[in-house]
Design a protein around this motif. Structure first.
Motif, mmCIF file in Angstrom:
data_model
loop_
_atom_site.group_PDB
_atom_site.id
_atom_site.type_symbol
_atom_site.label_atom_id
_atom_site.label_comp_id
_atom_site.label_asym_id
_atom_site.label_seq_id
_atom_site.Cartn_x
_atom_site.Cartn_y
_atom_site.Cartn_z
ATOM 1 N N GLY A 314 0.786 -1.459 0.089
ATOM 2 C CA GLY A 314 0.100 -0.008 -0.084
ATOM 3 C C GLY A 314 0.998 1.160 -0.010
ATOM 4 N N SER A 315 2.033 1.257 0.818
ATOM 5 C CA SER A 315 2.945 2.262 0.789
ATOM 6 C C SER A 315 3.357 2.626 -0.745
ATOM 7 C CB SER A 315 3.858 2.285 1.720
ATOM 8 O OG SER A 315 4.954 3.287 1.871
ATOM 9 N N ALA A 316 3.839 1.688 -1.294
ATOM 10 C CA ALA A 316 4.607 1.448 -2.569
ATOM 11 C C ALA A 316 3.521 2.241 -3.526
ATOM 12 C CB ALA A 316 5.079 0.182 -3.118
ATOM 13 N N ALA A 317 2.499 1.718 -3.713
ATOM 14 C CA ALA A 317 1.387 2.193 -4.393
ATOM 15 C C ALA A 317 0.682 3.571 -4.034
ATOM 16 C CB ALA A 317 0.265 1.195 -4.600
ATOM 17 N N LYS A 318 1.030 4.013 -2.926
ATOM 18 C CA LYS A 318 0.663 5.348 -2.468
ATOM 19 C C LYS A 318 -0.671 5.155 -2.284
ATOM 20 C CE LYS A 318 4.395 8.593 -3.604
ATOM 21 N NZ LYS A 318 5.244 7.335 -4.016
ATOM 22 N N SER A 319 -1.500 3.961 -1.769
ATOM 23 C CA SER A 319 -2.712 3.903 -1.810
ATOM 24 C C SER A 319 -3.082 3.744 -0.134
ATOM 25 C CB SER A 319 -3.104 2.664 -2.291
ATOM 26 O OG SER A 319 -4.456 2.213 -1.880
ATOM 27 N N LEU A 320 -3.803 4.785 0.306
ATOM 28 C CA LEU A 320 -4.235 4.894 1.699
ATOM 29 C C LEU A 320 -5.378 3.705 2.050
ATOM 30 C CD1 LEU A 320 -4.507 6.170 4.579
ATOM 31 C CD2 LEU A 320 -6.401 7.781 3.268
ATOM 32 N N GLY A 321 -6.071 3.337 1.224
ATOM 33 C CA GLY A 321 -7.039 2.243 1.339
ATOM 34 C C GLY A 321 -6.429 1.075 1.763
ATOM 35 N N VAL A 322 -5.321 0.579 0.810
ATOM 36 C CA VAL A 322 -4.691 -0.572 1.012
ATOM 37 C C VAL A 322 -3.762 -0.356 2.359
ATOM 38 C CG1 VAL A 322 -2.702 -2.173 0.215
ATOM 39 C CG2 VAL A 322 -4.601 -1.174 -1.348
ATOM 40 N N TYR A 323 -3.191 0.460 2.572
ATOM 41 C CA TYR A 323 -2.304 0.652 3.737
ATOM 42 C C TYR A 323 -3.125 0.596 5.110
ATOM 43 C CZ TYR A 323 1.588 2.780 6.388
ATOM 44 O OH TYR A 323 2.522 2.894 7.192
ATOM 45 N N ALA A 324 -4.339 1.282 4.996
ATOM 46 C CA ALA A 324 -5.145 1.388 6.447
ATOM 47 C C ALA A 324 -5.619 -0.081 6.543
ATOM 48 C CB ALA A 324 -6.079 2.407 6.245
ATOM 49 N N ALA A 325 -6.056 -0.649 5.311
ATOM 50 C CA ALA A 325 -6.573 -2.070 5.512
ATOM 51 C C ALA A 325 -5.664 -3.100 6.000
ATOM 52 C CB ALA A 325 -7.049 -2.470 4.170
ATOM 53 N N GLY A 326 -4.372 -2.884 5.400
ATOM 54 C CA GLY A 326 -3.229 -3.859 6.150
ATOM 55 C C GLY A 326 -3.123 -3.530 7.700
ATOM 56 N N PHE A 327 -3.170 -2.369 7.775
ATOM 57 C CA PHE A 327 -2.870 -1.705 9.127
ATOM 58 C C PHE A 327 -3.928 -2.439 10.113
ATOM 59 C CE2 PHE A 327 0.179 1.665 10.379
ATOM 60 C CZ PHE A 327 0.563 1.051 11.612
ATOM 61 N N ILE A 328 -5.160 -2.365 9.659
ATOM 62 C CA ILE A 328 -6.357 -2.786 10.540
ATOM 63 C C ILE A 328 -6.114 -4.432 10.716
ATOM 64 C CG2 ILE A 328 -8.978 -2.972 10.554
ATOM 65 C CD1 ILE A 328 -8.797 -0.013 9.233
ATOM 66 N N VAL A 329 -5.944 -4.976 9.550
ATOM 67 C CA VAL A 329 -5.982 -6.753 9.708
ATOM 68 C C VAL A 329 -4.802 -7.038 10.720
ATOM 69 C CG1 VAL A 329 -5.002 -8.614 8.484
ATOM 70 C CG2 VAL A 329 -6.865 -6.939 7.309
ATOM 71 N N LEU A 330 -3.571 -6.059 10.713
ATOM 72 C CA LEU A 330 -2.393 -6.396 11.492
ATOM 73 C C LEU A 330 -2.920 -6.108 12.981
ATOM 74 C CD1 LEU A 330 0.626 -7.141 11.823
ATOM 75 C CD2 LEU A 330 1.149 -4.589 11.507
ATOM 76 N N PHE A 331 -3.597 -5.136 13.167
ATOM 77 C CA PHE A 331 -4.291 -4.971 14.679
ATOM 78 C C PHE A 331 -5.093 -6.190 14.979
ATOM 79 C CE2 PHE A 331 -3.777 0.039 14.515
ATOM 80 C CZ PHE A 331 -3.139 0.032 15.892
ATOM 81 N N VAL A 332 -6.006 -6.468 14.181
ATOM 82 C CA VAL A 332 -6.883 -7.722 14.510
ATOM 83 C C VAL A 332 -6.179 -8.814 14.767
ATOM 84 C CG1 VAL A 332 -8.371 -9.364 13.545
ATOM 85 C CG2 VAL A 332 -8.810 -7.014 13.062
ATOM 86 N N LEU A 333 -4.765 -9.242 14.230
ATOM 87 C CA LEU A 333 -3.989 -10.341 14.360
ATOM 88 C C LEU A 333 -3.211 -10.306 15.786
ATOM 89 C CD1 LEU A 333 -2.608 -10.621 10.678
ATOM 90 C CD2 LEU A 333 -4.123 -12.124 12.038
ATOM 91 N N THR A 334 -2.920 -9.018 16.164
ATOM 92 C CA THR A 334 -2.369 -8.462 17.289
ATOM 93 C C THR A 334 -3.245 -9.086 18.458
ATOM 94 O OG1 THR A 334 -2.761 -6.499 17.639
ATOM 95 C CG2 THR A 334 -0.698 -6.907 16.682
ATOM 96 N N GLY A 335 -4.335 -8.667 18.266
ATOM 97 C CA GLY A 335 -5.528 -9.278 19.371
ATOM 98 C C GLY A 335 -5.638 -10.505 19.434
ATOM 99 N N VAL A 336 -5.715 -11.576 18.318
ATOM 100 C CA VAL A 336 -5.660 -12.741 18.363
ATOM 101 C C VAL A 336 -4.248 -13.431 19.169
ATOM 102 C CG1 VAL A 336 -5.709 -14.924 17.124
ATOM 103 C CG2 VAL A 336 -7.287 -13.062 16.335
ATOM 104 N N GLY A 337 -3.383 -12.749 18.767
ATOM 105 C CA GLY A 337 -2.097 -13.260 19.329
ATOM 106 C C GLY A 337 -2.021 -13.034 20.976
ATOM 107 N N ASN A 338 -2.513 -11.871 21.379
ATOM 108 C CA ASN A 338 -2.283 -11.414 22.857
ATOM 109 C C ASN A 338 -2.978 -12.545 23.524
ATOM 110 O OD1 ASN A 338 -0.965 -9.053 22.206
ATOM 111 N ND2 ASN A 338 -2.951 -7.738 22.136
ATOM 112 N N GLY A 339 -4.314 -13.083 22.872
ATOM 113 C CA GLY A 339 -5.305 -14.045 23.904
ATOM 114 C C GLY A 339 -4.446 -15.080 23.815
ATOM 115 N N SER A 340 -3.706 -15.583 22.594
ATOM 116 C CA SER A 340 -3.518 -16.987 22.604
ATOM 117 C C SER A 340 -2.168 -17.151 23.548
ATOM 118 C CB SER A 340 -3.147 -17.265 21.286
ATOM 119 O OG SER A 340 -2.272 -16.653 20.405
#
Length: 446
Positions: A314-340
């Protein structure tokens, strides 16, 4: 300190649990979540206040990244004494004190938050907000003692997730204030939280309990320090919780500096990741209860590498949508990992206790000891994991100083996640020896 004490507590006894234990544990969990929730909000207060700091404050992007890293560092350090305060003073008693302490940084912030205040003053007041980070360690240690092993993943995940939601909640409040009153009114946030802190302290005094068996045990602390699994899990927790709290502090600043978003535009996106990451944490614990914490953690780190790659794309493509979507998914995954990962900690020490029982040890003594050692380990692991948030923000600071983008930081994060994948597999997921006396058999199913 005076307070209500429970002298008999046997959560592993099913009849005791069904008769009285579950009701008491759930009540303490509820008010623990409330206090920890506000603690997280205060801890991440400055990640929100920097959105109100326009050019008139005279602080550049690097200065803001450094400013928000200070409470992260202080909170990480305070997690150790906060952990042992539960055993010293009692879970209920310390929850009252730790909640009341949150008044100090919020009142100070209300006093100094205006243009013309020196950067040093902002740094000092931001550092004091680190007390909010300590609440997590004492809360998790306390709740760990209330629940039986079979419910710890869900209970610890719910406790931590409810606390973590304090991050997006304060970000949503900031969004509402910026959208309605404007970026010139940061003190409204403090006016909201000061009375809530008082309410949390009072409710903790009215409805929480102390457990007599959770007494200060220097032997448990010393053993947890000597135990290699404490440090292995601390390393993994840097990857999960360190990422969550680090990104929570940095996300808004990254959007402003890499994509030129205004404070309102940044705030309208910033809260989504921490919110979803917080809500999913109990699910991570539940999945760990069902499939094993190590297995869930392993696949979560793999997915975090993929999400980080999406952010770079997303950064390479200068796409805020892709960048933010990847960031939000990363947040979700940190939450799963925190619990496990938090499910893994008591499971490891319980497994070792049962192994000792198989060699002739007394079951009740060994399980009580495991509960104390895992409680001490939780504090150490939580402190080290929170320090990962400092590393995240310092990496972003250096990345923007040298490359004017967060890309170099994400390449470093990917390398770290790959290391976490390797450690999780080698230590916890390799095939287990048939011989039950083998050390690996004690934690093979964490």
């Amino acid at each position: 300190m005076a307070g209500r004490w429970i002298d008999h507590w046997e959560p592993e006894d099913e009849s005791f649990w069904q008769r009285t234990g579950r009701k008491i544990a759930n009540r303490n969990l509820l008010f623990s979540v409330l206090s920890e929730h506000i603690g997280f909000s205060v801890w991440t207060l400055w990640s929100v206040l920097v959105l109100f700091m326009g050019p008139e404050y005279g602080i550049d992007a690097a200065g803001k990244f450094f400013l928000v890293s200070v409470p992260t560092l202080v909170g990480a350090v305070l997690r150790l004494p906060y952990t042992f305060a539960v055993a010293k003073f009692g879970g209920r008693n310390w929850t009252i004190v730790s909640a009341a302490l949150l008044l100090i940084p919020t009142i100070l912030a209300a006093i100094v938050m205006h243009p013309g205040t020196s950067y040093t003053t902002f740094m000092i007041v931001a550092a004091i907000a680190g007390v909010g980070g300590g609440n997590f360690a004492s809360s998790m240690t306390n709740i760990n003692a209330f629940f039986p092993e079979r419910h710890k993943g869900w209970a610890l995940g719910l406790n931590a997730g409810g606390g973590n939601i304090g991050v997006p909640v304060i970000q949503l409040i900031a969004l509402l204030i910026i959208a309605t009153a404007g970026a010139g009114h940061p003190r409204i946030i403090l006016a909201v939280y000061i009375p809530l802190i008082v309410v949390a302290a009072v409710l903790s005094a009215m409805y929480m309990d102390n457990i007599s068996s959770v007494r200060n045990d220097t032997g448990a602390f010393q053993e947890s320090i000597r135990e290699s699994h404490t440090w292995i899990m601390a390393f993994l927790y840097i990857g999960t919780f360190g990422s969550f709290i680090g990104y929570s502090f940095a996300f808004g600043l990254v959007l402003q500096n890499q994509f030129g978003r205004t404070p309102l535009q940044a705030a309208s996106i910033t809260f989504i990741g921490p919110l979803l990451g917080s809500l999913i944490r109990p699910v991570g614990g539940k999945l760990a209860d069902k499939y094993g914490g190590a297995k869930v953690t392993f696949f979560t780190f793999i997915a975090m590498v993929v999400a980080s790659a999406v952010i770079l794309a997303g950064s390479a493509a200068k796409s805020l949508g892709v960048y933010a979507a990847g960031f939000i998914v990363l947040f979700v995954l940190t939450g799963v990992g925190n619990g496990s990962t938090y499910k893994m900690i008591p499971s490891i020490f319980r497994g070792k206790a049962l192994q000792a029982v198989a060699r002739g040890g007394d079951e009740r003594t060994q399980l009580l000891r495991a509960r104390k050692v895992s409680g001490a380990a939780i504090g150490i692991i939580g402190a080290v994991g929170a320090f990962g948030g400092v590393l995240i923000n310092m990496a972003f600071r250096q990345s923007f100083l040298t490359a004017k983008t967060g890309d170099p930081a994400f390449w470093a994060f990917i390398a770290f996640y790959v290391a976490c994948i390797a450690v999780t597999y080698v230590v916890y997921l390799r095939p287990v020896p048939v011989d039950v006396s083998h050390p690996r058999a004690a934690y093979a199913r964490v």
